[in-house]
Design a protein around this motif. Sequence first.
Motif, mmCIF file in Angstrom:
data_model
loop_
_atom_site.group_PDB
_atom_site.id
_atom_site.type_symbol
_atom_site.label_atom_id
_atom_site.label_comp_id
_atom_site.label_asym_id
_atom_site.label_seq_id
_atom_site.Cartn_x
_atom_site.Cartn_y
_atom_site.Cartn_z
ATOM 1 N N TYR A 75 1.000 -1.308 -0.050
ATOM 2 C CA TYR A 75 0.048 -0.021 -0.430
ATOM 3 C C TYR A 75 0.420 1.587 -0.262
ATOM 4 C CZ TYR A 75 -4.921 -1.974 0.841
ATOM 5 O OH TYR A 75 -5.980 -2.308 0.590
ATOM 6 N N VAL A 76 2.082 0.995 0.784
ATOM 7 C CA VAL A 76 3.523 2.251 1.264
ATOM 8 C C VAL A 76 2.407 3.209 1.901
ATOM 9 C CG1 VAL A 76 4.678 4.062 0.076
ATOM 10 C CG2 VAL A 76 3.784 2.325 -1.714
ATOM 11 N N VAL A 77 0.992 3.872 1.500
ATOM 12 C CA VAL A 77 0.369 4.763 2.569
ATOM 13 C C VAL A 77 -0.884 3.830 2.555
ATOM 14 C CG1 VAL A 77 -0.481 7.109 3.020
ATOM 15 C CG2 VAL A 77 1.149 6.594 1.580
ATOM 16 N N ASN A 78 -1.118 3.045 3.754
ATOM 17 C CA ASN A 78 -2.258 2.371 4.488
ATOM 18 C C ASN A 78 -3.626 3.408 3.372
ATOM 19 O OD1 ASN A 78 -0.508 0.907 5.210
ATOM 20 N ND2 ASN A 78 -1.457 0.484 7.460
ATOM 21 N N SER A 79 -4.176 4.044 3.794
ATOM 22 C CA SER A 79 -5.035 4.990 2.736
ATOM 23 C C SER A 79 -5.523 4.787 1.680
ATOM 24 C CB SER A 79 -4.972 6.416 3.624
ATOM 25 O OG SER A 79 -4.428 7.287 3.081
#
Length: 193
Positions: free
Chosen positions: A121-125
């Motif tokens: 995801y790198v950034v979960n959001s």
Amino acid sequence: MTTREAFLSKIRAAQPASRPRPDVPLFPSPEGDPKARFTAALTAMGGTCVDAESLGDVNALIASRFPDAKVIASAVPGVDGTRPISSDTLPASLHDVDVGVVRGRFGVAETGSVWFSEREYVVNSIGYLSQHLVVLLDPALLVDGLQQVYRRDDFGSARYAVLVTGPSATADIEGVLIRGAQGVRSLTVVWLA
């Protein structure tokens, strides 16, 4: 000793003794091609599977499938995005993403699920705030069932892990199915090694 420390001390003292987890047997895998079983399971959950030969095909697919997308956030090198993301990207800054693009670590044929950690995801959001999620998945990386997931080293070593099966959906209100109620409105798995 403060009240809090006394309370926590009592809880720690009341813990049962540690014991080993039971061995869970590996159940026989169902018959049939894992890719076909994955596709059938994901389709039943409202997702879509498509084949691609190259990253260029993925870029073309995104352009044709989401022609009105203004913000495309890609965590996959070689897949064009209008918003670059990195580990420094603030999670809330992805609130307006039309299409998120990620690569799944592996898929589960039994459920049509894709496994992600913070690495993918790198950034979960990105997996929750995007309107549409496009997932690149190598069909050689399918496991038969959930029992194999829990035996994988990457499952035990990830700080964050999630299995995603189809787009977000609910039918709580008057039995009407609504997609994207709490997350992505569509999930497209692109078969690409």
